[in-house]
Design a protein around this motif. Structure first.
Motif, PDB file in Angstrom:
ATOM      1  N   HIS A 125      38.395  35.967  40.335  1.00 63.77           N
ATOM      2  CA  HIS A 125      38.403  36.903  41.461  1.00 63.77           C
ATOM      3  C   HIS A 125      37.015  37.519  41.612  1.00 63.77           C
ATOM      4  N   GLN A 127      34.997  40.625  43.617  1.00 65.03           N
ATOM      5  CA  GLN A 127      35.084  41.838  44.431  1.00 65.03           C
ATOM      6  C   GLN A 127      34.033  41.765  45.531  1.00 65.03           C
ATOM      7  N   PRO A 155      40.445  47.157  47.204  1.00 67.64           N
ATOM      8  CA  PRO A 155      39.186  46.507  47.563  1.00 67.64           C
ATOM      9  C   PRO A 155      39.394  45.063  47.999  1.00 67.64           C
ATOM     10  N   LYS A 157      38.668  41.179  48.024  1.00 66.65           N
ATOM     11  CA  LYS A 157      38.287  40.231  46.990  1.00 66.65           C
ATOM     12  C   LYS A 157      38.655  38.826  47.430  1.00 66.65           C
TER      13      LYS A 157
END
Length: 267
Positions: A125, A127, A155, A157
């Protein structure tokens, strides 16, 4: 000029050369401590009893200046090291990891090109909102500017799959829904990636091996059927002939080298 006056004048001259003034300069803070053998032994004993204590606390406990403590630690070649965060292992994992390492070594000895033909894979992942580490962010001002940094509660991602071997890299694949939003990878999405990315790369290459971890999306019956069709029994995975030990991201190139966390990965 008698001897006493000469000593006084010499002391004033030396004091002026060292401090730029003949006035006595008040020394602030803790006086400098001489690193005697006694102090060195005290520091060694303190560190042995509590190696995780900070130099600030240790200097206070021993009655030494922090600078003196640091000089003593450097003289006995002691340096601060950070702890490493690793995957927690279960009691049964140790034997499985040992069995895997032995099987891997035997396979490499039987086929010198085995390591070069092995594709290791994983997802990661990223961000997308950026990250502000406030401990490293300082704003110089005469008054507190009350600066704030706004960030989203959830957030943005993206989830990326990557395959890597010693000789090539399979292009990254970005998992997203119809709105280009990151999603949790399920079996259907993973199988779509296998058909669109991995099959063209692995088809008609009977020497290639493929490794994946034991995520449910990776080892579902339909997923394994696609992998068997592409690679035959040349698969390192859970539910394969060459079993992959659970909780072992550190045994892969992506996991141990942090490939997916490096800069420069582009769509």
């Amino acid at each position: 000029m008698n001897n006493g006056n000469g000593i006084t004048i010499n002391r004033l001259v030396r004091h002026f050369e060292e401090n730029g003034s003949v006035r006595n300069v008040q020394i602030r803070g803790r006086p400098r401590t001489v690193p005697t053998e006694e102090n060195v032994e005290r520091v060694v004993n303190s560190v042995d009893e509590n190696p995780g204590t900070s130099t600030r606390r240790c200097s206070t406990q021993l009655g030494l200046s922090r600078r003196s403590l640091q000089r003593i630690l450097a003289s006995i070649r002691m340096f601060p090291y950070k702890i490493q965060l690793v995957q927690e292992l279960k009691p049964i994992d140790y034997q499985q990891r040992l069995d895997y390492a032995i099987s891997f070594q035997q396979k490499a000895e039987q086929s010198p090109n085995f390591i070069h033909n092995l594709i290791m894979s994983d997802e990661a992942h990223f961000q997308l909102n950026g990250f502000v580490y406030k401990q490293n962010c300082r704003i110089w001002a005469t008054e507190n500017p009350r600066a704030v940094h706004q960030r989203q509660l959830h957030p943005l991602k993206c989830t990326v799959w990557y395959g890597i071997s010693s000789e090539r890299i399979i292009r990254p694949y970005f998992f997203a829904d119809g709105h280009d939003d990151a999603v949790i990878v399920n079996g259907t999405m993973y199988r779509t990636m296998l058909e669109n990315v991995l099959r063209p790369s692995g088809q008609n290459h009977p020497q290639l091996w493929f490794q994946q971890d034991g995520a449910t999306a990776h080892t579902a019956r339909e997923t394994m059927a696609i992998l068997w069709d592409i690679f035959g029994d040349r698969i390192i995975s859970r539910r394969s002939v060459f079993s992959w030990p659970p909780r072992s991201p550190d045994l892969t190139a992506p996991g141990s080298l942090g490939l997916f966390k490096r800069k420069g990965v582009r769509k």
